[in-house]
Design a protein around this motif. Structure first.
Motif, PDB file in Angstrom:
ATOM      1  N   UNK A  98       0.674  -1.277  -0.094  1.00  0.00           N
ATOM      2  CA  UNK A  98      -0.213   0.107   0.116  1.00  0.00           C
ATOM      3  C   UNK A  98       0.761   1.105  -0.118  1.00  0.00           C
ATOM      4  N   UNK A  99       2.061   1.106   0.776  1.00  0.00           N
ATOM      5  CA  UNK A  99       2.823   2.447   0.473  1.00  0.00           C
ATOM      6  C   UNK A  99       3.448   2.432  -0.829  1.00  0.00           C
ATOM      7  N   UNK A 100       3.766   1.624  -1.446  1.00  0.00           N
ATOM      8  CA  UNK A 100       4.250   1.883  -2.759  1.00  0.00           C
ATOM      9  C   UNK A 100       3.237   2.528  -3.602  1.00  0.00           C
ATOM     10  N   UNK A 101       2.132   1.903  -3.461  1.00  0.00           N
ATOM     11  CA  UNK A 101       0.861   2.425  -3.984  1.00  0.00           C
ATOM     12  C   UNK A 101       0.650   4.053  -3.790  1.00  0.00           C
ATOM     13  N   UNK A 102       0.730   4.315  -2.560  1.00  0.00           N
ATOM     14  CA  UNK A 102       0.667   5.720  -2.005  1.00  0.00           C
ATOM     15  C   UNK A 102       1.922   6.568  -2.509  1.00  0.00           C
ATOM     16  N   UNK A 103       2.980   6.212  -2.739  1.00  0.00           N
ATOM     17  CA  UNK A 103       4.217   6.748  -3.205  1.00  0.00           C
ATOM     18  C   UNK A 103       4.312   6.739  -4.690  1.00  0.00           C
ATOM     19  N   UNK A 104       3.678   5.864  -5.155  1.00  0.00           N
ATOM     20  CA  UNK A 104       3.492   5.814  -6.615  1.00  0.00           C
ATOM     21  C   UNK A 104       5.026   5.498  -7.217  1.00  0.00           C
ATOM     22  N   UNK A 105       5.718   4.552  -6.407  1.00  0.00           N
ATOM     23  CA  UNK A 105       7.256   4.277  -6.817  1.00  0.00           C
ATOM     24  C   UNK A 105       7.382   3.285  -7.864  1.00  0.00           C
TER      25      UNK A 105
END
Length: 147
Positions: free
Chosen positions: A114-121
Motif C-alpha cells: 500500500x505504501x508503494x501505491x501511495x508513493x507511486x514508486x
C-alpha cells in the motif's frame, strides 16, 4: 466465448445514469477486449458485482468476483474528466479481475505494498500487472469516444 455481466449496486447505477453510460454497451466492449485477449471456444459466463466505494481509490481483491469503484474523483474539474476517471477506475479493476479469474495469474505477482501505491514508486508503477491495467485504461478512451 467469455460473457460478462456487471451486477451494479445503486450507487454505481446512479453513476452510470449521471455520466450517461449505457451498461450494456460497456459490457459488450469489455467482452470484446476480453475475448481478444483470451480466445476460447468454450462458453464462460461471469457475473461481477460492482460496488461504489467512498473515496478516491478503487480496489479489487484477488480471487473475488467483486470490484469496488471510487465514487469521488480527485483533481477532476469537469464532467468529462469525472466520467473518464470513473470509467478508467472501473476498467482498471476489471483488468485485475481478468488477470485473476480468467487468466489465472497468481496474487504473488502483485509484489508491491500500500505504501508503494501511495508513493507511486517503481515497484508499483512498473509492475507488469499494473502496466497491463494502464493499457486497458487507454483502451477505454476509445470506448468513451464511441459513446
Amino acid at each position: 466465448m467469455i460473457v460478462i455481466k456487471l451486477k451494479c449496486n445503486k450507487e454505481i447505477r446512479e453513476k452510470f445514469k449521471k455520466h450517461k453510460i449505457d451498461k450494456r454497451k460497456l459490457e459488450n466492449y469489455l467482452m470484446f477486449v476480453t475475448n481478444n485477449l483470451v480466445p476460447t471456444r468454450k462458453w464462460w459466463d461471469y457475473e461481477i458485482v460492482v460496488k461504489g466505494c467512498k473515496g478516491h481509490d478503487s480496489q479489487y481483491f484477488w480471487g473475488e468476483d467483486e470490484i469496488e469503484v471510487a465514487t469521488m474523483c480527485h483533481d477532476c474539474s469537469s464532467v468529462k474528466e469525472r466520467r473518464a476517471f470513473f470509467l478508467k477506475s472501473l476498467v482498471h479493476e476489471y483488468r485485475h479481475w481478468v488477470q485473476s479469474q480468467v487468466q489465472g495469474i497468481s496474487e504473488r505477482h502483485i509484489n508491491y505494498t500500500e505504501e508503494d501505491v501511495d508513493d507511486r514508486n517503481d515497484k508499483y508503477v512498473k509492475n507488469k500487472l499494473e502496466l497491463e491495467c494502464a493499457e486497458w485504461e487507454v483502451l477505454v478512451e476509445r470506448f468513451i469516444d464511441l459513446v
